[in-house]
Each structure stands twice: as structure tokens, then as C-alpha cells.
Scaffold this motif. Sequence first.
Motif, short mmCIF file in Angstrom:
data_model
loop_
_atom_site.label_atom_id
_atom_site.label_comp_id
_atom_site.label_asym_id
_atom_site.label_seq_id
_atom_site.Cartn_x
_atom_site.Cartn_y
_atom_site.Cartn_z
N LYS A 152 -28.58 -35.34 -4.55
CA LYS A 152 -29.90 -35.78 -4.98
C LYS A 152 -30.38 -36.92 -4.08
CE LYS A 152 -31.07 -35.54 -9.30
NZ LYS A 152 -31.24 -35.77 -10.75
N LEU A 153 -31.70 -37.01 -3.97
CA LEU A 153 -32.31 -38.14 -3.26
C LEU A 153 -33.06 -38.98 -4.29
CD1 LEU A 153 -34.05 -38.22 0.16
CD2 LEU A 153 -35.09 -39.38 -1.77
N LEU A 154 -32.69 -40.26 -4.38
CA LEU A 154 -33.30 -41.18 -5.33
C LEU A 154 -34.20 -42.15 -4.57
CD1 LEU A 154 -30.03 -42.01 -7.33
CD2 LEU A 154 -31.64 -40.13 -7.74
N LYS A 155 -35.51 -42.04 -4.76
CA LYS A 155 -36.47 -42.86 -4.02
C LYS A 155 -36.91 -44.04 -4.88
CE LYS A 155 -39.98 -44.20 -1.39
NZ LYS A 155 -40.57 -45.22 -2.28
N TYR A 156 -36.62 -45.26 -4.37
CA TYR A 156 -37.00 -46.49 -5.07
C TYR A 156 -37.96 -47.31 -4.20
CZ TYR A 156 -33.17 -45.70 -8.39
OH TYR A 156 -32.35 -45.18 -9.36
N GLU A 157 -38.48 -48.37 -4.80
CA GLU A 157 -39.38 -49.28 -4.09
C GLU A 157 -38.97 -50.71 -4.41
OE1 GLU A 157 -44.06 -50.00 -4.45
OE2 GLU A 157 -43.54 -48.02 -3.66
N ASN A 158 -38.67 -51.48 -3.35
CA ASN A 158 -38.24 -52.88 -3.51
C ASN A 158 -37.05 -53.01 -4.46
OD1 ASN A 158 -40.10 -54.17 -1.72
ND2 ASN A 158 -41.70 -53.87 -3.24
N GLN A 175 -22.94 -38.22 -2.93
CA GLN A 175 -23.51 -37.26 -3.88
C GLN A 175 -25.00 -37.56 -4.08
OE1 GLN A 175 -21.41 -36.79 -7.61
NE2 GLN A 175 -23.29 -36.21 -8.67
N ASN A 176 -25.34 -38.84 -4.01
CA ASN A 176 -26.73 -39.27 -4.10
C ASN A 176 -27.10 -40.07 -2.86
OD1 ASN A 176 -27.61 -38.65 -7.04
ND2 ASN A 176 -25.62 -39.64 -7.29
N ILE A 177 -28.31 -39.84 -2.38
CA ILE A 177 -28.86 -40.66 -1.30
C ILE A 177 -29.87 -41.60 -1.93
CG2 ILE A 177 -30.22 -40.68 0.82
CD1 ILE A 177 -29.15 -37.87 1.39
N VAL A 178 -29.62 -42.89 -1.83
CA VAL A 178 -30.54 -43.89 -2.37
C VAL A 178 -31.45 -44.35 -1.23
CG1 VAL A 178 -30.78 -46.14 -3.48
CG2 VAL A 178 -28.85 -44.65 -4.08
N LEU A 179 -32.73 -44.08 -1.37
CA LEU A 179 -33.72 -44.45 -0.36
C LEU A 179 -34.67 -45.47 -0.97
CD1 LEU A 179 -35.30 -44.07 2.31
CD2 LEU A 179 -36.40 -42.07 1.27
N THR A 180 -34.69 -46.67 -0.39
CA THR A 180 -35.57 -47.70 -0.92
C THR A 180 -36.53 -48.20 0.15
OG1 THR A 180 -35.71 -49.87 -2.00
CG2 THR A 180 -33.86 -49.53 -0.49
N GLU A 181 -37.78 -48.35 -0.26
CA GLU A 181 -38.82 -48.87 0.63
C GLU A 181 -39.06 -50.33 0.25
OE1 GLU A 181 -43.55 -47.99 1.60
OE2 GLU A 181 -42.37 -46.56 0.44
N GLU A 182 -38.81 -51.23 1.20
CA GLU A 182 -38.89 -52.67 0.93
C GLU A 182 -40.05 -53.31 1.69
OE1 GLU A 182 -36.55 -54.37 -1.09
OE2 GLU A 182 -35.73 -52.38 -1.59
N ASP A 183 -40.71 -54.27 1.04
CA ASP A 183 -41.77 -55.01 1.72
C ASP A 183 -41.23 -55.75 2.94
OD1 ASP A 183 -43.62 -54.15 -0.13
OD2 ASP A 183 -43.45 -55.93 -1.38
N LYS A 184 -40.02 -56.26 2.80
CA LYS A 184 -39.34 -56.89 3.93
C LYS A 184 -37.83 -56.80 3.70
CE LYS A 184 -39.59 -61.58 1.97
NZ LYS A 184 -40.03 -62.98 2.21
N LEU A 185 -37.09 -56.89 4.77
CA LEU A 185 -35.63 -56.78 4.68
C LEU A 185 -35.07 -58.00 3.96
CD1 LEU A 185 -33.64 -54.63 5.77
CD2 LEU A 185 -33.13 -56.21 7.64
N PRO A 186 -34.11 -57.79 3.04
CA PRO A 186 -33.48 -58.94 2.36
C PRO A 186 -32.81 -59.86 3.37
CG PRO A 186 -32.96 -56.89 1.24
CD PRO A 186 -33.62 -56.51 2.53
N PRO A 187 -32.56 -61.12 3.01
CA PRO A 187 -31.92 -62.06 3.93
C PRO A 187 -30.51 -61.62 4.31
CG PRO A 187 -32.15 -63.00 1.72
CD PRO A 187 -32.93 -61.74 1.73
N ALA A 188 -30.02 -62.20 5.40
CA ALA A 188 -28.71 -61.82 5.94
C ALA A 188 -27.58 -62.00 4.92
CB ALA A 188 -28.42 -62.64 7.20
#
Length: 276
Positions: A61-67, A90-103
Amino acid sequence: MLIICAGPESFLARQKVRELIDAYQQKHDPSGRSIERLEHQSTLQDVLGRLGNMDLFASKKLLKYENLLTGLTPAQTKKLNQAVLKDADQNIVLTEEDKLPPAKIMEHFSKEKTFVYEYQKLSASDLRQAVVAICRQNELKAELADRLIALYPNDLWAINTAVQMISVSGLLPDQTLPDSQSNLFNTVDNLLQQKNQVQTGLMGMDAQEILPLLISQALNWHKVKHGQAQGVHPYVQKKLLNTDFQNPDFKTINFLRCLYATRSSLAGGKEIVPLI
């Protein structure tokens, strides 16, 4: 597997998200049934509850999230990483982020199971190259790029919308639709969104002119909302996704009844206004 597509150049990040979803669909699931869009459930609790759970109807499954990663603590990040590793793709977690989290957050993710696509704001030359690509994708001349950049500086979202509009109408950004056609489209938009201006717009409209457009837009709205938007122009798709369609089922049926009434000579001309 965790895939992160991040801004600050959000247009390119969104473009990459669509590319990845299309690639997944072509490779694993042409029907798209195993793709879950969970933008409104972007919480650690939600994704942890889904990772590692077997699905009787889909091997992947592909799980599409945001932030999804916004605001996570290092401890929460470790927990998410452990769940991703245990899930074994088994799952692909795809998240679209406004900006990359800190290091200090990113360092807790496994490099083997985490893929990052970060898009910074573009330089002038890269921006022009991106706009030329958008023009060519829509079968417009590359020479239009400089004009669009001048009108919408450093705004790929606005440029893309303008390109979609040009490809539909054939009009350049500094041209406008004839008043009658512009009023017709505005009235349809107001009807779909149940805005107060609708009664004024309807006065003087020909039922035979407005109803086919109303029904077309209503049906397109249903297609887009249910992920079946084949044949609907990309600009129209984007517009309808952002349209708050009030009472969609009732209105669609009502529009069809109105069209039947006009075609059956039961009503016509301005008499259709009360029916709508």
C-alpha cells in the motif's frame, strides 16, 4: 519505506509526489485502490497504526500524508523509524512537507529505508528552465516563459495555473474572456458554491446555455473528488478540488431535472431560475 518530498519550493515537491504516485500505480496497482490519501490524518498515531498491519486485499500500500513530520520530537522520530523498518516495505509512507525537518530529527531515520527529495527556491536560470518545461508539457511555445516569469515572479503555482488557463482558452495572461462568457463561468462557480451573488448572475441567463455547463462542472466535480478524473483538464481538476460544492448530490440531480424540463418545453428561458 519512508519517502519525504519537501519544499520550500512546494510546486516542485508536489510535482515529485505526483510522479511517485504515478510510478507506484503503474508498477504495483493500476486500479489505484491500494493508494490511501491521508492528508487530513497526518498524525504519528495514525501512521503507526497502519504500519505492519496486513491487508487481505493488497500486498503493498501507498500511504500519502502531508506534513507528517512537522513537530515530531526525536523520541517520536525514533518510534516512526522503528515502525518503518519493521514494516519491511509492505507500506510505502509518502509525506509532502512544507520544509525538511531539522538535522537533529532527520538523523534518526534509516538511510536504507528513507528517501529524501528536497526542493530549494530556484535560481533565475533554473526557474526559467522549469517554466519552459511547464509550457512544453502543455504544448505552448517556450518563448512564453519570460512573459510568465515577469507577470508572476518566483511563483511556479501561479505560472502553472496561467499556463493551464492559456491551454484551455487560448488567451494570453493579459487577455480576458468576453464579458458574456466570463459571466457564465462566474455564475456556474457561484451556483456550485451557493454564493449570494448567484441570483444576480442568473438574471438574463439563457437556461439552454447555462445548464449544460452546470451539469458538466457538477459531473467533473464528482469525478475529481472520487479520483476518476481522466479526461478532465488539469486546470479544471485543480479548480474543482478547491471548490466547496454545497449539497453536491442534490444539486447534480436538480440540474439534470432542470435540463429535462427545458428540453421537454415544461420550462424555458428565465423561468428556469426558480428551479435552479
